[in-house]
Scaffold this motif. Structure first.
Motif, PDB file in Angstrom:
ATOM      1  N   PRO A  67      35.133 -54.692 -42.785  1.00 51.53           N
ATOM      2  CA  PRO A  67      34.660 -53.472 -42.148  1.00 51.53           C
ATOM      3  C   PRO A  67      35.769 -52.787 -41.343  1.00 51.53           C
ATOM      4  N   LEU A  68      35.452 -51.582 -40.888  1.00 54.54           N
ATOM      5  CA  LEU A  68      36.328 -50.840 -39.988  1.00 54.54           C
ATOM      6  C   LEU A  68      36.381 -51.577 -38.656  1.00 54.54           C
ATOM      7  N   THR A  69      37.595 -51.874 -38.185  1.00 55.30           N
ATOM      8  CA  THR A  69      37.756 -52.602 -36.920  1.00 55.30           C
ATOM      9  C   THR A  69      38.262 -51.657 -35.824  1.00 55.30           C
ATOM     10  N   LYS A  70      38.246 -52.162 -34.612  1.00 50.87           N
ATOM     11  CA  LYS A  70      38.813 -51.391 -33.502  1.00 50.87           C
ATOM     12  C   LYS A  70      40.309 -51.169 -33.721  1.00 50.87           C
ATOM     13  N   GLY A  71      40.977 -52.102 -34.367  1.00 52.53           N
ATOM     14  CA  GLY A  71      42.395 -51.936 -34.697  1.00 52.53           C
ATOM     15  C   GLY A  71      42.614 -50.778 -35.652  1.00 52.53           C
ATOM     16  N   HIS A  72      41.771 -50.670 -36.678  1.00 50.11           N
ATOM     17  CA  HIS A  72      41.860 -49.535 -37.604  1.00 50.11           C
ATOM     18  C   HIS A  72      41.669 -48.224 -36.850  1.00 50.11           C
ATOM     19  N   MET A  73      40.653 -48.181 -35.997  1.00 50.22           N
ATOM     20  CA  MET A  73      40.371 -46.938 -35.273  1.00 50.22           C
ATOM     21  C   MET A  73      41.505 -46.572 -34.322  1.00 50.22           C
ATOM     22  N   ASP A  74      42.140 -47.567 -33.737  1.00 55.03           N
ATOM     23  CA  ASP A  74      43.285 -47.286 -32.873  1.00 55.03           C
ATOM     24  C   ASP A  74      44.393 -46.591 -33.669  1.00 55.03           C
ATOM     25  N   ILE A  75      44.669 -47.096 -34.856  1.00 59.00           N
ATOM     26  CA  ILE A  75      45.704 -46.490 -35.708  1.00 59.00           C
ATOM     27  C   ILE A  75      45.277 -45.080 -36.121  1.00 59.00           C
ATOM     28  N   ILE A  76      44.031 -44.907 -36.512  1.00 62.05           N
ATOM     29  CA  ILE A  76      43.539 -43.584 -36.917  1.00 62.05           C
ATOM     30  C   ILE A  76      43.694 -42.583 -35.769  1.00 62.05           C
ATOM     31  N   LYS A  77      43.292 -42.971 -34.572  1.00 62.64           N
ATOM     32  CA  LYS A  77      43.414 -42.066 -33.414  1.00 62.64           C
ATOM     33  C   LYS A  77      44.873 -41.709 -33.150  1.00 62.64           C
ATOM     34  N   ARG A  78      45.752 -42.690 -33.210  1.00 65.66           N
ATOM     35  CA  ARG A  78      47.169 -42.419 -32.952  1.00 65.66           C
ATOM     36  C   ARG A  78      47.762 -41.516 -34.023  1.00 65.66           C
ATOM     37  N   LEU A  79      47.413 -41.759 -35.274  1.00 58.93           N
ATOM     38  CA  LEU A  79      47.901 -40.899 -36.360  1.00 58.93           C
ATOM     39  C   LEU A  79      47.389 -39.475 -36.195  1.00 58.93           C
ATOM     40  N   SER A  80      46.137 -39.332 -35.745  1.00 58.39           N
ATOM     41  CA  SER A  80      45.568 -37.988 -35.587  1.00 58.39           C
ATOM     42  C   SER A  80      46.327 -37.169 -34.548  1.00 58.39           C
ATOM     43  N   PHE A  87      45.440 -59.424 -33.413  1.00 60.50           N
ATOM     44  CA  PHE A  87      44.900 -60.610 -34.073  1.00 60.50           C
ATOM     45  C   PHE A  87      43.630 -60.298 -34.869  1.00 60.50           C
ATOM     46  N   VAL A  88      43.220 -59.039 -34.887  1.00 57.94           N
ATOM     47  CA  VAL A  88      41.963 -58.649 -35.524  1.00 57.94           C
ATOM     48  C   VAL A  88      42.213 -58.272 -36.985  1.00 57.94           C
ATOM     49  N   SER A 101      39.928 -57.502 -40.830  1.00 60.82           N
ATOM     50  CA  SER A 101      38.615 -57.326 -41.457  1.00 60.82           C
ATOM     51  C   SER A 101      38.105 -58.638 -42.035  1.00 60.82           C
ATOM     52  N   SER A 102      38.994 -59.387 -42.670  1.00 59.94           N
ATOM     53  CA  SER A 102      38.558 -60.657 -43.257  1.00 59.94           C
ATOM     54  C   SER A 102      38.082 -61.626 -42.182  1.00 59.94           C
ATOM     55  N   GLY A 103      38.741 -61.630 -41.039  1.00 63.17           N
ATOM     56  CA  GLY A 103      38.305 -62.473 -39.928  1.00 63.17           C
ATOM     57  C   GLY A 103      36.941 -62.060 -39.411  1.00 63.17           C
ATOM     58  N   VAL A 104      36.727 -60.746 -39.307  1.00 63.72           N
ATOM     59  CA  VAL A 104      35.432 -60.235 -38.855  1.00 63.72           C
ATOM     60  C   VAL A 104      34.342 -60.622 -39.848  1.00 63.72           C
ATOM     61  N   ARG A 105      34.628 -60.493 -41.145  1.00 63.08           N
ATOM     62  CA  ARG A 105      33.637 -60.874 -42.160  1.00 63.08           C
ATOM     63  C   ARG A 105      33.284 -62.350 -42.052  1.00 63.08           C
ATOM     64  N   GLU A 106      34.290 -63.181 -41.820  1.00 66.37           N
ATOM     65  CA  GLU A 106      34.044 -64.618 -41.719  1.00 66.37           C
ATOM     66  C   GLU A 106      33.200 -64.953 -40.493  1.00 66.37           C
ATOM     67  N   ILE A 107      33.528 -64.366 -39.362  1.00 64.37           N
ATOM     68  CA  ILE A 107      32.734 -64.586 -38.145  1.00 64.37           C
ATOM     69  C   ILE A 107      31.294 -64.133 -38.383  1.00 64.37           C
ATOM     70  N   PHE A 135      35.577 -57.012 -31.756  1.00 67.31           N
ATOM     71  CA  PHE A 135      36.463 -56.560 -32.824  1.00 67.31           C
ATOM     72  C   PHE A 135      36.057 -55.246 -33.480  1.00 67.31           C
ATOM     73  N   VAL A 136      34.789 -54.870 -33.334  1.00 70.93           N
ATOM     74  CA  VAL A 136      34.291 -53.661 -33.989  1.00 70.93           C
ATOM     75  C   VAL A 136      33.464 -52.845 -32.996  1.00 70.93           C
ATOM     76  N   SER A 137      33.252 -51.589 -33.316  1.00 77.04           N
ATOM     77  CA  SER A 137      32.444 -50.719 -32.462  1.00 77.04           C
ATOM     78  C   SER A 137      30.974 -51.152 -32.539  1.00 77.04           C
ATOM     79  N   PRO A 138      30.169 -50.712 -31.563  1.00 79.76           N
ATOM     80  CA  PRO A 138      28.740 -51.049 -31.598  1.00 79.76           C
ATOM     81  C   PRO A 138      28.039 -50.601 -32.890  1.00 79.76           C
ATOM     82  N   SER A 139      28.403 -49.431 -33.403  1.00 78.90           N
ATOM     83  CA  SER A 139      27.746 -48.952 -34.632  1.00 78.90           C
ATOM     84  C   SER A 139      28.116 -49.818 -35.835  1.00 78.90           C
ATOM     85  N   VAL A 140      29.369 -50.269 -35.899  1.00 77.33           N
ATOM     86  CA  VAL A 140      29.786 -51.154 -36.993  1.00 77.33           C
ATOM     87  C   VAL A 140      29.126 -52.522 -36.827  1.00 77.33           C
ATOM     88  N   GLU A 141      29.065 -53.005 -35.603  1.00 76.62           N
ATOM     89  CA  GLU A 141      28.398 -54.288 -35.347  1.00 76.62           C
ATOM     90  C   GLU A 141      26.947 -54.246 -35.833  1.00 76.62           C
TER      91      GLU A 141
END
Length: 160
Positions: free
Chosen positions: A11-24, A126-127, A129-135, A145-151
């Motif tokens: 899934p989309l992680t907080k790490g992904h969103m951080d990169i997206i925001k910075r790129l924007s 350390f975040v 997507s595969s780790g989030v899926r496993e947890i 690791f993820v936003s409330p909506s993704v959770e």
């Protein structure tokens, strides 16, 4: 100037969103490109991932983000879009070693294609997507690791 930020985002992680925001903040347009990899068992369909990313981008008021999906090689997608810049997030040395080789191959296949690397915020280094899926598969707490909506969507997938 446009940049492509590719990934599975499953899934989309907080790490992904951080990169997206910075790129924007750095580019006129950021294309979040979701790889449809049929060789991988995904938690979310491509359509669900598009919806999740769209919702997250809207929550952050990021108006210069577009979301696309693609099959096959990233270089072909970049050619179709007429874009010669790819951004990748790096969590550490292992990511760099993997990504630099892919960047070299991509630039060989598509002349002029460049890849830039952004170091992940240390809070998310350390975040994965595969780790989030496993947890999540063990019904663990993924809220760090993820936003409330993704959770919420993850919990719906795993019925917990």
């Amino acid at each position: 100037m446009k940049v492509i930020y590719p990934g599975s985002f499953d899934p989309l992680t907080k790490g992904h969103m951080d990169i997206i925001k910075r790129l924007s903040q750095m580019f006129d347009e950021v294309i979040v490109a979701i790889l449809n990899n049929e060789n991988k068992k995904s938690l979310f369909t491509v359509s669900e991932r598009e919806d999740i990313i769209s919702e997250a981008v809207e929550e952050e008021n990021l108006s210069n983000i577009s979301i696309h999906s693609f099959d096959g090689m990233l270089v072909n997608f970049a050619k179709e879009q007429g874009i010669k810049l790819i951004a990748r997030g790096l969590r550490g040395v292992t990511d760099y070693e993997y990504e630099k080789d892919i960047a070299r191959v991509n630039s060989t296949l598509y002349e002029g294609l460049e890849t830039i690397f952004l170091l992940s915020n240390s809070s998310y280094s350390f975040v994965s997507s595969s780790g989030v899926r496993e947890i999540a598969a063990f019904r663990g707490d993924v809220s760090t690791f993820v936003s409330p909506s993704v959770e919420k969507k993850i919990k719906e997938k795993f019925n917990y």
